[in-house]
Scaffold this active site. Sequence first.
Site, PDB file in Angstrom:
ATOM      1  N   SER A   1       0.860  -1.187   0.000  1.00 44.66           N
ATOM      2  CA  SER A   1       0.000   0.000   0.000  1.00 44.66           C
ATOM      3  C   SER A   1       0.892   1.231   0.000  1.00 44.66           C
ATOM      4  O   SER A   1       2.016   1.194   0.509  1.00 44.66           O
ATOM      5  CB  SER A   1      -0.848  -0.025   1.269  1.00 44.66           C
ATOM      6  OG  SER A   1      -1.373   1.253   1.523  1.00 44.66           O
ATOM      7  N   SER A   2       0.350   2.342  -0.514  1.00 45.81           N
ATOM      8  CA  SER A   2       1.161   3.567  -0.533  1.00 45.81           C
ATOM      9  C   SER A   2       1.380   4.131   0.879  1.00 45.81           C
ATOM     10  O   SER A   2       2.236   4.993   1.065  1.00 45.81           O
ATOM     11  CB  SER A   2       0.508   4.624  -1.421  1.00 45.81           C
ATOM     12  OG  SER A   2      -0.799   4.905  -0.975  1.00 45.81           O
ATOM     13  N   CYS A   3       0.644   3.624   1.887  1.00 44.35           N
ATOM     14  CA  CYS A   3       0.846   4.146   3.244  1.00 44.35           C
ATOM     15  C   CYS A   3       2.106   3.595   3.909  1.00 44.35           C
ATOM     16  O   CYS A   3       2.407   3.964   5.036  1.00 44.35           O
ATOM     17  CB  CYS A   3      -0.378   3.907   4.113  1.00 44.35           C
ATOM     18  SG  CYS A   3      -0.606   2.193   4.539  1.00 44.35           S
TER      19      CYS A   3
ATOM     20  N   TYR B   1      -1.054  -0.773  10.171  1.00 41.69           N
ATOM     21  CA  TYR B   1      -1.242  -1.436   8.878  1.00 41.69           C
ATOM     22  C   TYR B   1       0.044  -1.320   8.049  1.00 41.69           C
ATOM     23  O   TYR B   1       0.487  -2.288   7.428  1.00 41.69           O
ATOM     24  CB  TYR B   1      -2.412  -0.754   8.166  1.00 41.69           C
ATOM     25  CG  TYR B   1      -2.735  -1.261   6.789  1.00 41.69           C
ATOM     26  CD1 TYR B   1      -3.377  -2.473   6.610  1.00 41.69           C
ATOM     27  CD2 TYR B   1      -2.424  -0.503   5.656  1.00 41.69           C
ATOM     28  CE1 TYR B   1      -3.704  -2.930   5.340  1.00 41.69           C
ATOM     29  CE2 TYR B   1      -2.752  -0.943   4.388  1.00 41.69           C
ATOM     30  CZ  TYR B   1      -3.386  -2.160   4.233  1.00 41.69           C
ATOM     31  OH  TYR B   1      -3.715  -2.607   2.972  1.00 41.69           O
TER      32      TYR B   1
ATOM     33  N   LYS C   1       2.462  -4.226   6.425  1.00 44.45           N
ATOM     34  CA  LYS C   1       2.752  -4.308   4.985  1.00 44.45           C
ATOM     35  C   LYS C   1       4.264  -4.234   4.727  1.00 44.45           C
ATOM     36  O   LYS C   1       4.775  -4.909   3.826  1.00 44.45           O
ATOM     37  CB  LYS C   1       2.021  -3.196   4.230  1.00 44.45           C
ATOM     38  CG  LYS C   1       0.518  -3.423   4.135  1.00 44.45           C
ATOM     39  CD  LYS C   1       0.221  -4.633   3.257  1.00 44.45           C
ATOM     40  CE  LYS C   1      -1.246  -4.866   3.025  1.00 44.45           C
ATOM     41  NZ  LYS C   1      -1.505  -6.116   2.275  1.00 44.45           N
TER      42      LYS C   1
ATOM     43  N   HIS D   1     -13.147   3.604   2.673  1.00 40.66           N
ATOM     44  CA  HIS D   1     -12.252   4.666   2.209  1.00 40.66           C
ATOM     45  C   HIS D   1     -13.094   5.846   1.704  1.00 40.66           C
ATOM     46  O   HIS D   1     -14.312   5.738   1.556  1.00 40.66           O
ATOM     47  CB  HIS D   1     -11.347   4.142   1.092  1.00 40.66           C
ATOM     48  CG  HIS D   1     -10.330   3.171   1.580  1.00 40.66           C
ATOM     49  ND1 HIS D   1     -10.495   1.818   1.470  1.00 40.66           N
ATOM     50  CD2 HIS D   1      -9.141   3.357   2.213  1.00 40.66           C
ATOM     51  CE1 HIS D   1      -9.447   1.212   2.006  1.00 40.66           C
ATOM     52  NE2 HIS D   1      -8.606   2.120   2.460  1.00 40.66           N
TER      53      HIS D   1
HETATM   54  O1  GFB Z   1      -9.652   7.081   2.085  1.00 41.80           O
HETATM   55  P1  GFB Z   1      -9.289   7.386   3.473  1.00 41.80           P
HETATM   56  O2  GFB Z   1     -10.141   6.809   4.544  1.00 41.80           O
HETATM   57  O3  GFB Z   1      -7.818   6.914   3.762  1.00 41.80           O
HETATM   58  O4  GFB Z   1      -9.309   8.994   3.679  1.00 41.80           O
HETATM   59  P2  GFB Z   1      -6.299   7.451   3.723  1.00 41.80           P
HETATM   60  C1  GFB Z   1      -8.704   9.875   2.778  1.00 41.80           C
HETATM   61  C2  GFB Z   1      -9.006  11.301   3.150  1.00 41.80           C
HETATM   62  O5  GFB Z   1     -10.391  11.565   2.927  1.00 41.80           O
HETATM   63  C3  GFB Z   1      -8.742  11.685   4.604  1.00 41.80           C
HETATM   64  C4  GFB Z   1     -10.951  12.238   4.042  1.00 41.80           C
HETATM   65  O6  GFB Z   1      -8.187  12.982   4.646  1.00 41.80           O
HETATM   66  C5  GFB Z   1     -10.143  11.685   5.215  1.00 41.80           C
HETATM   67  O7  GFB Z   1     -10.269  12.518   6.353  1.00 41.80           O
HETATM   68  N1  GFB Z   1     -12.399  11.982   4.092  1.00 41.80           N
HETATM   69  C6  GFB Z   1     -13.356  12.940   3.925  1.00 41.80           C
HETATM   70  C7  GFB Z   1     -13.033  10.814   4.330  1.00 41.80           C
HETATM   71  N2  GFB Z   1     -14.579  12.410   4.082  1.00 41.80           N
HETATM   72  C8  GFB Z   1     -14.410  11.096   4.334  1.00 41.80           C
HETATM   73  C9  GFB Z   1     -15.327  10.027   4.574  1.00 41.80           C
HETATM   74  O8  GFB Z   1     -16.548  10.177   4.601  1.00 41.80           O
HETATM   75  N3  GFB Z   1     -14.769   8.781   4.758  1.00 41.80           N
HETATM   76  C10 GFB Z   1     -13.421   8.564   4.728  1.00 41.80           C
HETATM   77  N4  GFB Z   1     -12.961   7.317   4.903  1.00 41.80           N
HETATM   78  N5  GFB Z   1     -12.538   9.580   4.541  1.00 41.80           N
HETATM   79  C11 GFB Z   1      -5.948   4.933   4.165  1.00 41.80           C
HETATM   80  C12 GFB Z   1      -5.213   4.137   5.200  1.00 41.80           C
HETATM   81  O9  GFB Z   1      -5.577   6.239   4.387  1.00 41.80           O
HETATM   82  O10 GFB Z   1      -5.601   4.640   2.848  1.00 41.80           O
HETATM   83  C13 GFB Z   1      -5.046   2.725   4.832  1.00 41.80           C
HETATM   84  O11 GFB Z   1      -5.833   4.310   6.448  1.00 41.80           O
HETATM   85  C14 GFB Z   1      -4.694   2.508   3.369  1.00 41.80           C
HETATM   86  O12 GFB Z   1      -4.053   2.201   5.643  1.00 41.80           O
HETATM   87  C15 GFB Z   1      -5.567   3.319   2.448  1.00 41.80           C
HETATM   88  O13 GFB Z   1      -3.351   2.805   3.134  1.00 41.80           O
HETATM   89  C16 GFB Z   1      -5.153   3.231   1.008  1.00 41.80           C
HETATM   90  O14 GFB Z   1      -5.843   7.677   2.322  1.00 41.80           O
HETATM   91  O15 GFB Z   1      -6.092   8.610   4.636  1.00 41.80           O
END
Ligand code: GFB
Length: 315
Positions: free
Chosen positions: A110-112, A139, A143, A182
Site C-alpha cells: 500500500s502507498s501508506c 497497517y 505491509k 475509504h
Molecule cells: O480514504 P481514506 O479513509 O484513507 O481517507 P487514507 C482519505 C481522506 O479523505 C482523509 C478524508 O483525509 C479523510 O479525512 N475523508 C473525507 C473521508 N470524508 C471522508 C469520509 O466520509 N470517509 C473517509 N474514509 N474519509 C488509508 C489508510 O488512508 O488509505 C489505509 O488508512 C490505506 O491504511 C488506504 O493505506 C489506502 O488515504 O487517509
Amino acid sequence: MTLTKDAKIYVAGHRGLVGSAIVRSLRRQGFDNLIVRARHELDLTEQGAVREFFDAARPQAVIMAAARVGGIHANNSHPAGFLRDNLLIQDNVIDAAYRSGAEKFVFLGSSCIYPKMAPQPIKEDYLLTGPLEPTNEWYAVAKIAGIKMCQAYRREYGFNAIALMPTNLYGPGDNFDLQSSHVLPALIRKFHEAKSRDDPSVEIWGTGTPRREFLHVDDLADAVLHLLQTYDAEPIVNIGWGEDVTIRELAERVMSAIGYRGMLTFDGTKPDGTPRKLLDVSRLHGLGWRPRISLDEGIAATYAWFKEHAADARL
Ligand code: GFB
C-alpha cells in the site's frame, strides 16, 4: 515468468475489492485453472490450515490480495487488529506458498508504507527513510514486514516473490460502509443518500485539503497480471495513476457525477491523515504498463455499480 493459460493460480482474498478484480481479469485473459477459498472454508490467520491447503492444492502462482483493510477511521480505531491480522495472514501465506513449491508469488502492499512527509511524488527508494503517518502506521508496519518477507525469501531461498505498492484504490465491489470505508465509496454513498433525502449539505471528514491519488481497481488488476508475467526481481514497484486531487476536488467531482446540488461542510474534528500521497510511477512505466481508466470514468462506473447493488447486505 511465463504462465500458460492452464497454470494453477491461487488468488487469496478473491471476494475483496482487489481480489475480485484480479479474478475477473484472469478469467478475461483466459486463465481458467483458478483456485479460490472463501473465509469460512480457509481461515488465513490459522497456520496449520494454510499449510494443509497449500500442500494439497500446490498452486504454481499465488496472488496475495487477502488483507484486513479499511479507511482512515477503521485503521485508527483498530491498531491491534490491523497489525495482528495482516501479519498472521501474510506470514502464513508467503511461507506456505514457498514450502509447497509455488514458482511465483505476488504480494500487494500500500502507498501508506512510505514516510508521512516523503517528498512527492514518492519513489520506491523512500521506503524506511522517515516516520509513518500515525493513523495507519499499524497497517503500514504489517505491509512493510510483508515486503521484507518477500525480499528475504528471495535472497535466502530463491523464492520468486515480487511486492507491488498500489495507491488508493476504488471501484465495483468496494466497501460502502460509512464507518470503515475509504473516502471515495463513502462520498458516493453520502451524496447519493443526501440527494434522495434532499439534504441541504453533506459533511466531509477533515479539512478537504489532503491530496490523494486514486486508481480504478480494474487498472490495478491489469497491472498485477502484467507484472505477474513479466517482472521477477526484488525491488518493489509502485502502481498508481500519476496525478492526485484534493479531497475537496474529489467531493466536487463525485457530487457532479451524482447530480447533488447542496453544500459541502467540513468536519475538522475528524483526522486528515497524511497531507499527500502521490506515487512516482516511472519504474512502472519503464516496465511497460500504464493505466487507462480516468477518475471521472471510474467514479461514474463505481456509482453505477453502487446503485445496482445498493440493496445488498454488504453495503
Ligand atoms: O480514504 P481514506 O479513509 O484513507 O481517507 P487514507 C482519505 C481522506 O479523505 C482523509 C478524508 O483525509 C479523510 O479525512 N475523508 C473525507 C473521508 N470524508 C471522508 C469520509 O466520509 N470517509 C473517509 N474514509 N474519509 C488509508 C489508510 O488512508 O488509505 C489505509 O488508512 C490505506 O491504511 C488506504 O493505506 C489506502 O488515504 O487517509
